[in-house]
Design a protein around this motif. Structure first.
Motif, mmCIF file in Angstrom:
data_model
loop_
_atom_site.group_PDB
_atom_site.id
_atom_site.type_symbol
_atom_site.label_atom_id
_atom_site.label_comp_id
_atom_site.label_asym_id
_atom_site.label_seq_id
_atom_site.Cartn_x
_atom_site.Cartn_y
_atom_site.Cartn_z
ATOM 1 N N SER A 1 -16.468 -14.583 -38.940
ATOM 2 C CA SER A 1 -17.521 -14.246 -37.994
ATOM 3 C C SER A 1 -18.048 -15.511 -37.322
ATOM 4 O O SER A 1 -18.112 -16.578 -37.919
ATOM 5 N N SER B 1 -20.856 -17.453 -34.401
ATOM 6 C CA SER B 1 -22.274 -17.471 -34.071
ATOM 7 C C SER B 1 -22.496 -17.080 -32.615
ATOM 8 O O SER B 1 -21.734 -17.467 -31.725
ATOM 9 N N HIS C 1 -22.094 -13.199 -36.354
ATOM 10 C CA HIS C 1 -23.004 -13.246 -37.495
ATOM 11 C C HIS C 1 -24.152 -12.262 -37.286
ATOM 12 O O HIS C 1 -24.754 -12.189 -36.216
ATOM 13 N N GLY C 2 -24.463 -11.511 -38.320
ATOM 14 C CA GLY C 2 -25.643 -10.657 -38.293
ATOM 15 C C GLY C 2 -25.448 -9.294 -37.678
ATOM 16 O O GLY C 2 -26.366 -8.476 -37.682
ATOM 17 N N GLU D 1 -15.657 -14.053 -43.237
ATOM 18 C CA GLU D 1 -15.662 -15.492 -43.060
ATOM 19 C C GLU D 1 -15.259 -15.912 -41.652
ATOM 20 O O GLU D 1 -15.463 -17.058 -41.265
#
Length: 427
Positions: A219, A221, A200-201, A217
């Motif tokens: 990805s 954390s 994410h990010g 979708e």
């Protein structure tokens, strides 16, 4: 301990129809010199070693020649390879018994035990110092395909999510592997995780990264990697970056894999561990053996002027001539556009790979714009086709199914080739 983290080599890449073996050969020679100069204890290659599941013999030779040369020059060097989403996990693991004799560990797939639990032991690689003492454990986790982490035979705890939930399956594998590593480590030993995934990010490159199975979708954390993981060596994204913390990093690809990636630097990462903790990281810029020029978009006359001003070196061998993309903004079609561009390049030591014509949209024009299928790609082509047929863009679950099918086709191509190869050897 001193580690070198790299990823996304994409050996055997066809660059607009042209092979890049000379560039990859130059990178691998530089990498080997760097390993020797830095006196590295281990090399971590975090996936997408090859560009396709069925790489050419020349591409495979690049990898295996590098491993042999590295073992000759640095007999104590440990190499850990994991498969990425571009790789065939089976192909990566096929020569593993031979590679272990060269101090190289190749992990392509995860496996499950009869009770449905993860076979974590085979994914844990001890990393030793020059005296042979284990100083760290590498959690070598290859790219996780849906069939490997969901469905029958995979045990899920109640708080893990459903067995057929792909993202929950990814999280489950990471969690269980970390638990197994914690049980094996001894005081003073560091934990180093390798994963080929989309966090994410993290920043995605413009055009050259294939979505991992289900677009964004899938990805995961960065919280999956707890604080006792000293360093996380990531692969998949081509832009070098840290994700939240200095210990969680994408090394990025060593070479630009598309003209859109030529503007930012490419590197490997030197990682120094002090006991259980991360001491330092340092980005080591990779020399670019072949320049990449992107001209335009601009009107033709300005483009021709820019081409005339480009520097070149005719003394270089042809496989070192710069790659060139030309983008021309036109007011109207010019039938002899390519001829005029090629005339401007006549006598220059440059290789024109792509000529893009950009025509203005006419207000009220019903005719569809010209589509470059090579730059569009299967996913966007599917989205456009769906929208034309149904009058609205596909929903997320439809795109998820499409991406799963694409990955299944890619995996099947690799498996078919391997099955044929095995049959030929047996006969």
């Amino acid at each position: 301990m001193r580690l070198i983290h790299t990823a996304d080599w994409h050996l055997g890449q066809s660059f607009h129809g042209q092979e890049r073996h000379a560039e990859h050969r130059a990178f691998l020679a530089w990498l080997l010199d760097t390993l020797v100069e830095r006196d590295a204890d281990a090399l971590l290659v975090a996936g997408d070693i090859f560009d396709v599941v069925n790489p050419s013999l020349a591409a495979q030779a690049l990898l295996y020649d590098f491993i042999v040369d590295a073992h000759q020059r640095l007999p104590g060097l440990q190499i850990v390879l994991i498969a990425g989403n571009h790789d065939s996990g089976n192909r990566i693991e096929l020569p593993a018994p031979l590679m272990r004799r060269l101090n190289t560990h190749a992990l392509g797939r995860v496996r499950w035990l009869d009770d449905g639990d993860l076979d974590a032991e085979r994914l844990l690689v001890p990393l030793s110092d020059a005296e042979g003492t284990t100083r760290a454990w590498c959690l070598a986790l290859p790219f996780l395909r849906p069939a490997e982490v969901t469905g029958a035979g995979v045990r899920a705890n109640e708080d893990d999510g459903a067995p057929n939930d792909y993202v929950a399956g990814i999280n489950r594998v990471h969690t269980r592997l970390i638990e197994a590593a914690r049980s094996r480590r001894e005081p003073g030993q560091a934990l180093v995780a390798m994963s080929h995934a989309h966090l994410h990010g993290a920043a995605v490159s413009e055009a050259s990264e294939r979505p991992i199975v289900i677009g964004g979708e899938e990805s995961i954390s960065a919280a999956l990697f707890p604080d006792d993981i000293a360093y996380v060596a990531l692969g998949h994204l081509h832009r070098a970056q840290q994700v939240g913390e200095a210990r969680i990093r994408y090394s990025g690809s060593p070479l630009p894999l598309d003209f859109s990636e030529a503007a930012y630097p490419h590197q490997v990462v030197e990682v120094v561990l002090d006991g259980e903790a991360l001491a330092t990281t340092e980005a080591l810029p990779v020399p670019r053996p072949v320049a990449m020029h992107r001209v335009g978009p601009a009107p033709l006359e300005r483009v021709l002027a820019e081409l005339a001003a480009l520097e070149d070196d005719p003394e270089q061998p042809r496989d070192r001539w710069p790659w060139l993309e030309v983008r021309v903004a036109l007011e109207a079609p010019i039938p002899d556009l390519r001829a005029r561009v090629e005339a401007a390049l006549d006598g220059k030591a440059l290789r024109l790979l792509r000529l893009e014509r950009r025509l203005p949209r006419v207000e009220g024009e019903d005719a569809p714009a010209r589509i470059d299928l090579e730059s569009l790609g299967p996913r966007k082509l599917f989205e456009r086709t769906w929208a034309d047929r149904w009058g609205e863009p596909p929903e997320a679950d439809v795109l998820a199914d499409f991406d799963r099918l694409c990955q299944d086709v890619l995996d099947a191509d690799g498996d078919d080739v391997e099955a044929a190869s095995n049959k030929e050897r047996q006969s």
